[in-house]
Write an enzyme that holds these catalytic residues in place. Structure first.
Site, PDB file in Angstrom:
ATOM      1  N   THR A 293       0.864  -1.191   0.000  1.00 49.54           N
ATOM      2  CA  THR A 293       0.000   0.000   0.000  1.00 49.54           C
ATOM      3  C   THR A 293       0.892   1.230   0.000  1.00 49.54           C
ATOM      4  O   THR A 293       2.010   1.196   0.515  1.00 49.54           O
ATOM      5  CB  THR A 293      -0.907   0.046   1.235  1.00 49.54           C
ATOM      6  OG1 THR A 293      -0.059   0.008   2.381  1.00 49.54           O
ATOM      7  CG2 THR A 293      -1.862  -1.102   1.284  1.00 49.54           C
TER       8      THR A 293
ATOM      9  N   GLU B 120      -6.031  -3.484  -0.285  1.00 44.91           N
ATOM     10  CA  GLU B 120      -6.376  -4.582   0.622  1.00 44.91           C
ATOM     11  C   GLU B 120      -7.581  -5.383   0.130  1.00 44.91           C
ATOM     12  O   GLU B 120      -7.930  -6.403   0.694  1.00 44.91           O
ATOM     13  CB  GLU B 120      -6.691  -4.031   2.029  1.00 44.91           C
ATOM     14  CG  GLU B 120      -5.472  -3.553   2.804  1.00 44.91           C
ATOM     15  CD  GLU B 120      -5.124  -2.091   2.530  1.00 44.91           C
ATOM     16  OE1 GLU B 120      -5.539  -1.562   1.479  1.00 44.91           O
ATOM     17  OE2 GLU B 120      -4.435  -1.479   3.360  1.00 44.91           O
TER      18      GLU B 120
ATOM     19  N   TRP C 282     -19.347  16.540  11.546  1.00 41.25           N
ATOM     20  CA  TRP C 282     -18.431  16.209  10.469  1.00 41.25           C
ATOM     21  C   TRP C 282     -18.757  16.953   9.176  1.00 41.25           C
ATOM     22  O   TRP C 282     -19.911  17.029   8.763  1.00 41.25           O
ATOM     23  CB  TRP C 282     -18.482  14.700  10.175  1.00 41.25           C
ATOM     24  CG  TRP C 282     -17.808  13.877  11.234  1.00 41.25           C
ATOM     25  CD1 TRP C 282     -17.302  14.335  12.425  1.00 41.25           C
ATOM     26  CD2 TRP C 282     -17.575  12.476  11.201  1.00 41.25           C
ATOM     27  NE1 TRP C 282     -16.757  13.291  13.131  1.00 41.25           N
ATOM     28  CE2 TRP C 282     -16.922  12.138  12.400  1.00 41.25           C
ATOM     29  CE3 TRP C 282     -17.843  11.464  10.299  1.00 41.25           C
ATOM     30  CZ2 TRP C 282     -16.536  10.836  12.714  1.00 41.25           C
ATOM     31  CZ3 TRP C 282     -17.464  10.161  10.597  1.00 41.25           C
ATOM     32  CH2 TRP C 282     -16.813   9.856  11.792  1.00 41.25           C
TER      33      TRP C 282
HETATM   34  P1  ADP Z   1      -6.623   1.938  -4.746  1.00 42.81           P
HETATM   35  O1  ADP Z   1      -5.771   1.041  -5.489  1.00 42.81           O
HETATM   36  O2  ADP Z   1      -8.067   1.568  -4.910  1.00 42.81           O
HETATM   37  O3  ADP Z   1      -6.357   3.375  -4.966  1.00 42.81           O
HETATM   38  P2  ADP Z   1      -5.459   2.281  -2.167  1.00 42.81           P
HETATM   39  O4  ADP Z   1      -5.307   1.192  -1.200  1.00 42.81           O
HETATM   40  O5  ADP Z   1      -4.274   2.997  -2.680  1.00 42.81           O
HETATM   41  O6  ADP Z   1      -6.266   1.567  -3.282  1.00 42.81           O
HETATM   42  O7  ADP Z   1      -6.457   3.361  -1.634  1.00 42.81           O
HETATM   43  C1  ADP Z   1      -7.717   2.990  -1.173  1.00 42.81           C
HETATM   44  C2  ADP Z   1      -8.482   4.207  -0.739  1.00 42.81           C
HETATM   45  O8  ADP Z   1      -8.707   5.073  -1.854  1.00 42.81           O
HETATM   46  C3  ADP Z   1      -9.862   3.882  -0.241  1.00 42.81           C
HETATM   47  O9  ADP Z   1      -9.844   3.447   1.091  1.00 42.81           O
HETATM   48  C4  ADP Z   1     -10.560   5.211  -0.427  1.00 42.81           C
HETATM   49  O10 ADP Z   1     -10.272   6.111   0.622  1.00 42.81           O
HETATM   50  C5  ADP Z   1      -9.936   5.753  -1.677  1.00 42.81           C
HETATM   51  N1  ADP Z   1     -10.809   5.480  -2.826  1.00 42.81           N
HETATM   52  C6  ADP Z   1     -10.715   4.494  -3.719  1.00 42.81           C
HETATM   53  N2  ADP Z   1     -11.693   4.593  -4.632  1.00 42.81           N
HETATM   54  C7  ADP Z   1     -12.444   5.663  -4.305  1.00 42.81           C
HETATM   55  C8  ADP Z   1     -13.606   6.302  -4.855  1.00 42.81           C
HETATM   56  N3  ADP Z   1     -14.192   5.865  -5.947  1.00 42.81           N
HETATM   57  N4  ADP Z   1     -14.075   7.396  -4.219  1.00 42.81           N
HETATM   58  C9  ADP Z   1     -13.503   7.871  -3.106  1.00 42.81           C
HETATM   59  N5  ADP Z   1     -12.405   7.335  -2.556  1.00 42.81           N
HETATM   60  C10 ADP Z   1     -11.884   6.244  -3.140  1.00 42.81           C
END
Ligand code: ADP
Length: 547
Positions: free
Chosen positions: A186, A331, A449
């Site tokens: 990550t 994850e 919030w």
């Molecule tokens: P990814 O490969 O999906 O970017 P990461 O593990 O780097 O995975 O990041 C995951 C995080 O990215 C999620 O927990 C969320 O906060 C954010 N995220 C992913 N997709 C979206 C979405 N469509 N809208 C808002 N936030 C998102």
């Protein structure tokens, strides 16, 4: 009494065998780092992956040992996906956008035995080669013409030589489907990155789920262009899904600018693509400036961070391209939800449809989700109440690699483990989930919030705004108040007052940002997401005019 069906393990190699047999002539097209366009078929992919599997074994890499890659999206990278995992080793995709120190740390933590790298990264490997503790082989992913005359890299090998020297007969081994197949770290906005170790079973099940009509709706008739890098959650699983359905695959290589992508979309008849919003910004900038339309693209998957509604509208209304807004995490392999309308929703008004489509979508089968309050109590699906989002399912992480003994999951009264996503969201009665924030990004004003994503989405709709980030600034009375940080489009004019006036009628008055700061650039992380932690650091002593 057990069922009496064959117990055939779900293995990644079976995806390739299937594609080779049933879609042998379907093309895989790559823009190479060499600069040209390369094309071959699934049959070629199968043959070369078997040669590479033999080569990996001849290098002495054993079952479940890690094979590192530092590469763009291209056919050689895809060969390694199948060769390493198929042979029972673990493919470890390294993110070249990370700082070299972090890269070395990750490769060591993973215990990589080899690093395969694109010629682009030769200087990076020259500079760091001596520092990897476990790496025994460095392989440049190209032919002899790309090999440096002189190098400090020990044991530097040439990819095409390895292929040429290896027989193309190889029987993919059969083993437990729960065996590890690939590893991805990550991005680690705080602390050291953590490894997510996928299995053959989780990968194949994720592929099954992702191709379904209400998910990414992939078929043999598609030409898929993954813009999302193969070093970022396995390009959202597309290299596996493509083999499962026999779709044409188009790889963009290192050229991610709007023009290069657009040309590839048009030249290769791409029907579906996938990437983070920041990439699409570049693409839309190019099409807008040159009055271009897409002639074959029918849909695009947007995820990784929230798709600004203005972008969704532009794709759908102006270009006739369906946006599949998706949410997930490294994850989660990564797919959790995809936004497609349900039966009955076709009749909604355009505005109502748009409101649904702006959400992150419905859970695909296999992913179970719930929202909880601070005490872990489950909250209602009323579309208004928001809480922390928890998930579980067969392609969701149970524990991080090399960090045994850590409590990753939260257990409910029935003893079931749930993965806390760190996202705050609301779920409506139809099951559509909407992310309102990351738990660490949410702005807590007087105990209430405020969603930073909502404020960013609105700001991004202003014609002068290229990118907007909203963070919490300290406030003596309210604890935190929203501070909006804006990067304008080149040459565009807008004052603080213009931007704030743009929020009129779109949000509750108390959500209005207390101030707007204009910056030349907003820092982006290794996966193209805004680094709000950097902005929080930069503006930690910012004094709001209302303070
Ligand atoms: P990814 O490969 O999906 O970017 P990461 O593990 O780097 O995975 O990041 C995951 C995080 O990215 C999620 O927990 C969320 O906060 C954010 N995220 C992913 N997709 C979206 C979405 N469509 N809208 C808002 N936030 C998102």
């Amino acid at each position: 009494m057990l069922g009496q069906m064959m117990n055939q393990p779900l293995l990644i190699s079976s995806l390739l065998t299937h594609a080779e047999r049933h879609h042998g002539t379907r093309e895989i097209v790559s823009r190479r780092v060499e600069g040209d366009i390369h094309r071959y078929t699934y049959r070629d992919l199968g043959r070369r992956a078997r040669q590479m599997a033999n080569a990996l074994e001849s290098l002495g890499i054993a079952t479940t040992q890690r094979v590192g890659t530092l590469a763009w999206n291209g056919y050689r990278h895809m060969e390694l996906y199948y060769a390493a995992s198929g042979a029972g080793m673990v493919l470890h995709t390294l993110n070249p956008r990370l700082h070299p120190d972090q890269l070395v740390w990750i490769a060591d933590n993973a215990g990589d035995q080899a690093i395969f790298f694109d010629a682009t990264f030769l200087p990076l490997i020259e500079a760091t080669a001596a520092r990897y503790a476990t790496v025994k082989h460095f392989v440049l992913m190209g032919d002899r013409s790309l090999m440096p005359a002189e190098t400090r890299i020990p044991n530097l090998r040439c990819y095409e030589d390895l292929i040429d020297q290896s027989p193309d007969h190889y029987d993919w081994p059969q083993f437990d489907e729960n065996q590890a197949s690939s590893l991805c770290y990550t991005s680690g906005t705080t602390g050291n990155p953590k490894g997510v170790l996928y299995s053959h079973r989780s990968t194949v099940l994720h592929a099954y789920a992702s191709i379904a009509p209400d998910a990414l709706n992939l078929s043999s008739r598609d030409a898929i262009l993954p813009v999302v890098p193969m070093f970022h959650v396995n390009a959202w699983g597309l290299p596996y899904a493509a083999c499962m359905v026999g779709a044409k695959v188009v790889f963009p290589g290192a050229a991610m600018d709007g023009k290069s992508l657009y040309d590839l979309f048009e030249d290769e008849g791409v029907t579906v693509s996938a990437g983070v919003p920041t990439v699409w910004q570049g693409l839309l900038g190019h099409t807008e400036a040159n009055s271009l339309k897409f002639s074959t693209m029918t849909r695009t998957v947007i995820g990784g961070s929230a798709c600004p509604p203005a972008m969704l509208k532009m794709f759908e209304d102006h270009y006739g391209v369906q946006v599949l807004h998706a949410w997930g995490m490294t994850e989660m392999s990564p797919l959790g939800t995809v936004c497609t309308l349900k039966g009955g929703q076709e009749d909604l008004s355009p505005a109502e449809k748009f409101a649904v489509q702006s959400k992150q979508g419905r859970a695909i089968f296999g992913v179970d989700m719930k929202i909880v309050d601070a005490d872990g109590k489950e909250l209602p699906w009323d579309g208004k109440t928001s809480g922390e989002l928890l998930v579980r399912g067969p392609w969701i992480l149970d524990s991080y690699f090399n960090r045994h003994g850590e409590d990753t999951l939260r257990f409910d009264a029935a003893g079931l483990g749930w993965f806390p996503t760190g996202d705050v969201s609301a779920i409506d009665p139809d099951g559509f989930m909407q992310i309102t924030d990351r738990t660490k990004d949410v702005i807590k004003s007087g105990g209430e919030w405020i969603s930073s994503i909502d404020l960013e989405n609105i700001a991004m709709g202003h014609p002068a705004v290229a990118m907007a980030a909203c963070i919490a600034a300290k406030h003596p009375k309210w604890d935190e108040r929203p501070l909006l940080i804006v990067m304008k489009k080149p040459g565009a004019e807008a004052s603080k007052e213009d931007i704030l006036a743009f929020f009129d009628g779109k949000i509750a008055k108390w959500w209005l940002p207390d101030d707007v700061v204009f910056v030349d650039a907003i820092p982006l992380g290794a996966t193209g997401k805004m680094q709000k932690n950097k902005l929080r650091e930069e503006f930690k002593d910012y004094v709001l005019p209302t303070a």
